[in-house]
Design a protein around this motif. Sequence first.
Motif, short mmCIF file in Angstrom:
data_model
loop_
_atom_site.label_atom_id
_atom_site.label_comp_id
_atom_site.label_asym_id
_atom_site.label_seq_id
_atom_site.Cartn_x
_atom_site.Cartn_y
_atom_site.Cartn_z
N THR A 198 0.76 -1.15 -0.03
CA THR A 198 -0.08 -0.07 0.15
C THR A 198 0.82 1.35 0.10
N ARG A 199 1.95 1.08 0.06
CA ARG A 199 3.07 2.28 0.07
C ARG A 199 2.85 3.20 1.15
N GLN A 200 2.83 4.29 0.96
CA GLN A 200 2.62 5.30 1.98
C GLN A 200 1.72 6.23 1.65
N VAL A 201 0.59 5.69 0.95
CA VAL A 201 -0.69 6.58 0.61
C VAL A 201 -1.42 6.97 1.93
N PRO A 202 -1.99 8.16 2.02
CA PRO A 202 -2.86 8.63 3.23
C PRO A 202 -3.95 7.83 3.66
N LYS A 203 -4.69 7.31 2.50
CA LYS A 203 -6.04 6.24 2.59
C LYS A 203 -5.78 5.18 1.60
N VAL A 204 -5.90 4.21 1.99
CA VAL A 204 -5.82 2.99 1.10
C VAL A 204 -6.92 2.98 0.29
N GLY A 205 -6.70 2.83 -1.04
CA GLY A 205 -7.63 2.62 -1.96
C GLY A 205 -8.22 1.27 -2.50
N ASP A 206 -9.23 1.18 -3.35
CA ASP A 206 -9.72 -0.11 -3.46
C ASP A 206 -8.54 -1.05 -4.04
N VAL A 207 -7.58 -0.66 -4.99
CA VAL A 207 -6.69 -1.43 -5.13
C VAL A 207 -5.31 -0.77 -5.17
N GLU A 208 -4.22 -1.26 -4.46
CA GLU A 208 -3.06 -0.85 -4.31
C GLU A 208 -2.00 -1.63 -4.88
N LEU A 209 -0.94 -1.25 -5.41
CA LEU A 209 0.07 -1.95 -6.01
C LEU A 209 1.58 -1.57 -5.34
N PRO A 210 2.35 -2.40 -4.88
CA PRO A 210 3.76 -1.72 -4.41
C PRO A 210 4.29 -1.11 -5.36
N ASP A 211 5.57 -0.41 -5.19
CA ASP A 211 6.45 0.21 -6.02
C ASP A 211 7.53 -0.85 -6.48
N HIS A 212 8.23 -0.32 -7.84
CA HIS A 212 9.18 -1.25 -8.22
C HIS A 212 10.32 -1.47 -7.36
N VAL A 213 10.74 -0.32 -6.76
CA VAL A 213 11.90 -0.33 -5.84
C VAL A 213 11.57 0.32 -4.37
N ASP A 214 12.25 0.19 -3.57
CA ASP A 214 12.39 0.65 -2.22
C ASP A 214 13.50 1.76 -2.01
N LEU A 215 13.08 3.16 -2.02
CA LEU A 215 14.06 4.05 -1.52
C LEU A 215 15.02 4.14 -2.94
N GLY A 216 14.68 3.95 -3.86
CA GLY A 216 15.49 3.83 -5.05
C GLY A 216 16.62 2.92 -4.93
N ILE A 217 16.43 1.97 -4.27
CA ILE A 217 17.61 0.84 -4.01
C ILE A 217 17.46 -0.19 -5.49
N GLU A 218 18.22 0.26 -6.22
CA GLU A 218 17.85 -0.75 -7.33
C GLU A 218 18.44 -2.19 -7.53
N THR A 219 18.97 -2.34 -6.34
CA THR A 219 19.58 -4.14 -6.24
C THR A 219 18.32 -4.66 -5.72
N TYR A 220 17.18 -4.05 -5.54
CA TYR A 220 16.15 -5.22 -5.32
C TYR A 220 14.88 -4.45 -6.11
N GLU A 221 14.51 -4.84 -7.23
CA GLU A 221 13.63 -4.29 -7.95
C GLU A 221 12.51 -5.39 -8.55
N THR A 222 11.36 -4.99 -8.35
CA THR A 222 10.27 -5.89 -8.92
C THR A 222 9.68 -5.47 -10.24
N THR A 223 9.03 -6.37 -10.94
CA THR A 223 8.59 -6.12 -12.14
C THR A 223 7.06 -5.79 -12.24
N ASP A 224 6.55 -5.37 -13.34
CA ASP A 224 5.19 -5.17 -13.20
C ASP A 224 4.13 -6.32 -12.92
N ASP A 225 4.67 -7.68 -13.57
CA ASP A 225 3.87 -8.70 -13.39
C ASP A 225 4.01 -8.97 -11.64
#
Length: 387
Positions: free
Chosen positions: A211-238
């Motif tokens: 749910t990331r850091q949104v003020p209110k959780v929406g009906d559908v939430e997706l995580p970001d690709h990276v955390d804090l721009g740490i590109e050594t751990y990156e997730t895909t759209d899938d």
Amino acid sequence: MTSDPHLTYRAPTAIRDMLFTTWSLLGSFTADQKSRAQFPFDDPARVDWDFIPKPDRTGVPLFELDRHQKALAHTLMRAGLSIRGYSQALAVMATENVLRATEVIDRGFGVYAADFRDPENYLFSWFGRPAFEDTWGWRVMGHHLCLNYTVVGQEYLTVTPTVLGAQPFPAGVLDPLGASQRMAFDLLGRLSPEQRATTHIHDVAPADFTTRQVPKVGDVELPDHVDLGIETYETTDDDRWALRFEKASPSGLNGAELSTDDLALARDLLLHFVGTGPDELARQYRLAVEAEPADGLTFAWAGGLRPDTSYYFRVSTRRLLVESDNAVAAGNHIHAIWRDLDNDLGHDLLLGHYARHDHRRGAGHLRRRVVSSTVADADFIASRSQV
């Protein structure tokens, strides 16, 4: 507000203690400190609770306060937490000392680490006018800690989002999130192979909260690709789609498929996080969770199935969501959060309060004291004068 009779959001003792301690602490501040600590209730900073290290955070840090002020600041924190929650928050803050020591070696920070990892670099902010009958809030935020409080009409209290983190994990005897992680692995280990397959929604953990850091959780939430721009751990759209959180139909194992004992453990895991909050609210949430039908709970897991891997789990009900992510450092860097899906930052309570508010209730009384009846009651006077 809420249709659940168990959950009133009333916490008179905590609200009273917060108000009086706030008055004492703000009253001890200099004019400059007050200007950096107090903001209008509708200031955008109130809903920006991102807890990562940032140079533009609002508030006054602990390290600026004298001995008496620090005692007041800690008294305020204690008013918003259970004794266990308060001790966990202190452990999170103290872990900055351990992290500083390790990063001098691992990252070559040298003397700069003393400024970057500071157990007193936690900032206090207030939003709105802390007073009887008013709506206001306060927050303490720093690395791996974010506590958000919203007081509605000096009658209702919300305490989410509540964020605790741990790095390294554990840090010697400092282990603020260890109990919750052990409970989660215990629950996972009790499941049958078929149940575990349903629980394990994806083989890759998200980089941070779904749910990331949104003020209110929406009906559908997706995580970001990276955390804090740490590109050594990156997730895909899938990956992001597989890990999504859908409020109406969360993925994972439904509570109706759990045995009585395992359902109790899943609820206890959820309530372990909720139990960091003040006792008055924690009791209400416990009653609400225990009264909810089993099919209202969902347990989901992603990533590795062992503690020394990158893993993630969440437990949700129709009202509550817990997320715990330990991905970017393969079991050595946890971000954990619990959220009230209706009332993060007081959302629904505020809407209800403003909808119900009229000149006879709440802070309207304070305004009436200083406004002539010729203005404030013009319509009433006109209607009676015509009789």
